[in-house]
Design a protein around this motif. Structure first.
Motif, PDB file in Angstrom:
ATOM      1  N   CYS A  52       9.518   0.397  -2.650  1.00 28.68           N
ATOM      2  CA  CYS A  52       8.406   0.476  -3.610  1.00 28.68           C
ATOM      3  C   CYS A  52       8.444   1.789  -4.383  1.00 28.68           C
ATOM      4  O   CYS A  52       7.392   2.372  -4.688  1.00 28.68           O
ATOM      5  CB  CYS A  52       7.072   0.322  -2.883  1.00 28.68           C
ATOM      6  N   GLU A  54       9.478   4.655  -3.337  1.00 24.78           N
ATOM      7  CA  GLU A  54       9.447   5.813  -2.449  1.00 24.78           C
ATOM      8  C   GLU A  54      10.824   5.985  -1.814  1.00 24.78           C
ATOM      9  O   GLU A  54      11.310   5.066  -1.131  1.00 24.78           O
ATOM     10  CB  GLU A  54       8.385   5.632  -1.360  1.00 24.78           C
ATOM     11  N   LEU A 104       1.250  -4.492  -8.362  1.00 18.43           N
ATOM     12  CA  LEU A 104       1.821  -4.004  -7.111  1.00 18.43           C
ATOM     13  C   LEU A 104       3.348  -4.029  -7.180  1.00 18.43           C
ATOM     14  O   LEU A 104       3.935  -4.816  -7.927  1.00 18.43           O
ATOM     15  CB  LEU A 104       1.344  -4.851  -5.935  1.00 18.43           C
ATOM     16  N   LEU A 108       7.325  -5.494  -2.220  1.00 11.85           N
ATOM     17  CA  LEU A 108       6.442  -6.037  -1.183  1.00 11.85           C
ATOM     18  C   LEU A 108       6.801  -7.472  -0.817  1.00 11.85           C
ATOM     19  O   LEU A 108       6.455  -7.945   0.271  1.00 11.85           O
ATOM     20  CB  LEU A 108       4.985  -5.951  -1.633  1.00 11.85           C
ATOM     21  N   PHE A 167      -2.665  -5.423   0.852  1.00 17.41           N
ATOM     22  CA  PHE A 167      -1.736  -4.345   0.496  1.00 17.41           C
ATOM     23  C   PHE A 167      -2.426  -3.292  -0.369  1.00 17.41           C
ATOM     24  O   PHE A 167      -2.226  -2.083  -0.186  1.00 17.41           O
ATOM     25  CB  PHE A 167      -0.527  -4.894  -0.260  1.00 17.41           C
ATOM     26  N   SER A 168      -3.216  -3.757  -1.320  1.00 12.89           N
ATOM     27  CA  SER A 168      -3.913  -2.817  -2.214  1.00 12.89           C
ATOM     28  C   SER A 168      -4.829  -1.897  -1.423  1.00 12.89           C
ATOM     29  O   SER A 168      -4.865  -0.679  -1.655  1.00 12.89           O
ATOM     30  CB  SER A 168      -4.716  -3.594  -3.264  1.00 12.89           C
ATOM     31  N   HIS A 171      -2.764   0.618   0.729  1.00 15.97           N
ATOM     32  CA  HIS A 171      -2.171   1.707  -0.048  1.00 15.97           C
ATOM     33  C   HIS A 171      -3.232   2.708  -0.477  1.00 15.97           C
ATOM     34  O   HIS A 171      -3.012   3.930  -0.465  1.00 15.97           O
ATOM     35  CB  HIS A 171      -1.447   1.161  -1.269  1.00 15.97           C
ATOM     36  N   SER A 176       0.518   5.690   0.606  1.00 11.55           N
ATOM     37  CA  SER A 176       1.965   5.537   0.727  1.00 11.55           C
ATOM     38  C   SER A 176       2.273   4.084   1.023  1.00 11.55           C
ATOM     39  O   SER A 176       1.613   3.456   1.868  1.00 11.55           O
ATOM     40  CB  SER A 176       2.500   6.428   1.859  1.00 11.55           C
ATOM     41  N   TRP A 177       3.283   3.536   0.343  1.00  9.03           N
ATOM     42  CA  TRP A 177       3.641   2.146   0.593  1.00  9.03           C
ATOM     43  C   TRP A 177       4.331   1.969   1.940  1.00  9.03           C
ATOM     44  O   TRP A 177       4.171   0.935   2.591  1.00  9.03           O
ATOM     45  CB  TRP A 177       4.522   1.609  -0.534  1.00  9.03           C
ATOM     46  N   SER A 178       5.095   2.958   2.369  1.00  9.90           N
ATOM     47  CA  SER A 178       5.739   2.848   3.683  1.00  9.90           C
ATOM     48  C   SER A 178       4.685   2.865   4.795  1.00  9.90           C
ATOM     49  O   SER A 178       4.784   2.106   5.761  1.00  9.90           O
ATOM     50  CB  SER A 178       6.760   3.970   3.884  1.00  9.90           C
ATOM     51  N   ALA A 180       1.572   1.906   4.308  1.00  6.65           N
ATOM     52  CA  ALA A 180       0.845   0.642   4.147  1.00  6.65           C
ATOM     53  C   ALA A 180       1.570  -0.480   4.883  1.00  6.65           C
ATOM     54  O   ALA A 180       0.941  -1.315   5.540  1.00  6.65           O
ATOM     55  CB  ALA A 180       0.705   0.309   2.666  1.00  6.65           C
TER      56      ALA A 180
END
Length: 375
Positions: A52, A54, A104, A108, A167-168, A171, A176-178, A180
């Motif tokens: 994502c 990162e 997003l 994902l 997910f939203s 985050h 951080s997406w990782s 999340a």
């Protein structure tokens, strides 16, 4: 003389072998292109790998080792990886569109690979089900119906919309997406507790449950294989991929419980096709309510009218086929009497085979040869 003959035969055999090798050289060269690359070559990862957007810190030896381990495990199970690739063309377009509309990251979508391998009916020992493996309480929290009649965790559209919302929120909470993704796997409270205890906010530096430590790398392995299949020895042709499901949607008002066979007949298709297009529908019956259903794309107009007529006929037929349980009856003896499977009686009457029946109980029975074996 005999020695000369043997020598001649040996030379002839060698010449024939050489000719075969020359003739097969192009085919061998083509096969070499299709060959599975050595595992060590597959592990030479690009240091710019990201999730994502990162960066994944592959310059950290411990992180690289974890990544290599999961990639090796994914490549070892090549049958499963092929199915990931083949299913991706069926399900990813819808998932990608929903992620894009919500703003997003596209990455994902690979979480669905790690969770369910893109299969609607997959379940876990803990009770998670569906494409995104929602637990019942979490599913209901994000608006999914989970009951005896319908389980929207199995619906691609409904469950993906719930996953997008989840997910939203994750985050926004962790930044951080990782993280999340880690919270999606182990639960946000558990992850928050570990962050507070360890004083670290990087997924790669946190000591988490072993499954969660592997989780992001499983997702990244799926990303690598699906974005670079040829590099890992998967030489797919367009015809190898599964086509997307083609369907239309209809609005249906069901005023009282009815058989899904009635729905199938109204759609000019069969029971299995309705179940396949609407995996969220449970069992053999449709509960009273209003539905948006997927039906074959060539379903002619007038679906509701045909459904109402079919339901009326089905309801009348059921009333004409009532059997009143007599003293000494049991389900097995009734099944033998009417020459029908015991399981069919269970389906027609929605009863538990372990529950006793009593004289005077009313059972619906379609006798063998009556022209129907429909629920």
């Amino acid at each position: 003389m005999i020695k000369l003959l043997k020598m001649f035969c040996r030379l002839w055999s060698l010449g024939w072998l050489a000719a075969c090798l020359l003739c097969s050289a192009p085919a061998l060269a083509a096969d070499a292109k299709e060959a599975t690359p050595p595992l060590l070559e597959s592990l030479r990862l690009d240091k710019k790998l990201d999730f994502c957007g990162e960066p994944v810190p592959l310059d950290d030896p411990e992180v690289r080792e974890r990544m290599e381990r999961e990639l090796l495990l994914s490549l070892w199970d090549r049958d499963q990886a092929i199915l990931w690739l083949k299913r991706s063309s069926r399900y990813f377009p819808a998932i990608e569109a929903m992620l894009s509309r919500a703003g997003l990251p596209d990455d994902l979508k690979y979480i669905a690979i790690a969770e369910s391998a893109l299969q609607p009916h997959v379940g876990s020992p803990k009770g998670a089900i569906g494409y995104w493996q929602f637990m019942p309480d979490t599913a209901r929290r994000y608006g999914l119906a989970v009951n005896e009649a319908i389980d929207q965790r199995r619906s691609l559209a409904a469950s993906t919309q719930a996953a997008v919302s989840y997910f939203s929120e994750l985050h926004e909470k962790f930044g951080s997406w990782s993280l999340a993704a880690a919270a999606y796997n182990m639960g946000e409270e558990g992850l928050q507790a570990e962050i507070l205890t360890q004083g670290v906010r990087s997924f790669y530096r946190l000591y988490l449950p072993l499954e969660t430590q592997r989780y992001l790398f499983r997702i990244l392995s799926a990303k690598l294989i699906l974005t670079q299949p040829e590099r890992y020895g998967f030489h797919m042709q367009e015809a190898d991929y599964y086509p997307p499901d083609r369907f239309a949607t209809v609005e249906l008002t069901c005023r009282e419980e009815t058989s899904l066979t009635v729905v199938a007949q109204a759609a000019r298709t069969d029971f299995k096709r309705i179940k396949d297009l609407n995996p969220e529908l449970r069992g053999h019956y449709l509960a009273a309510g209003t539905y948006t259903l997927a039906v074959p794309e060539n379903t002619p107009p007038g679906f509701q009218t045909r459904f109402d007529q079919g339901h009326q006929a089905w309801s009348t037929q059921r009333k004409e086929r009532i059997y009143i349980v007599q003293s000494g009856d049991n389900l097995s003896s009734i099944a033998r009497k009417f020459n029908v499977p015991l399981a069919a009686i269970q389906i027609w009457n929605r009863i538990d085979l372990r529950s006793p029946i009593h004289p005077g109980d009313r059972l619906i029975i379609h006798p063998a040869g009556s022209g129907t074996d429909k629920p």
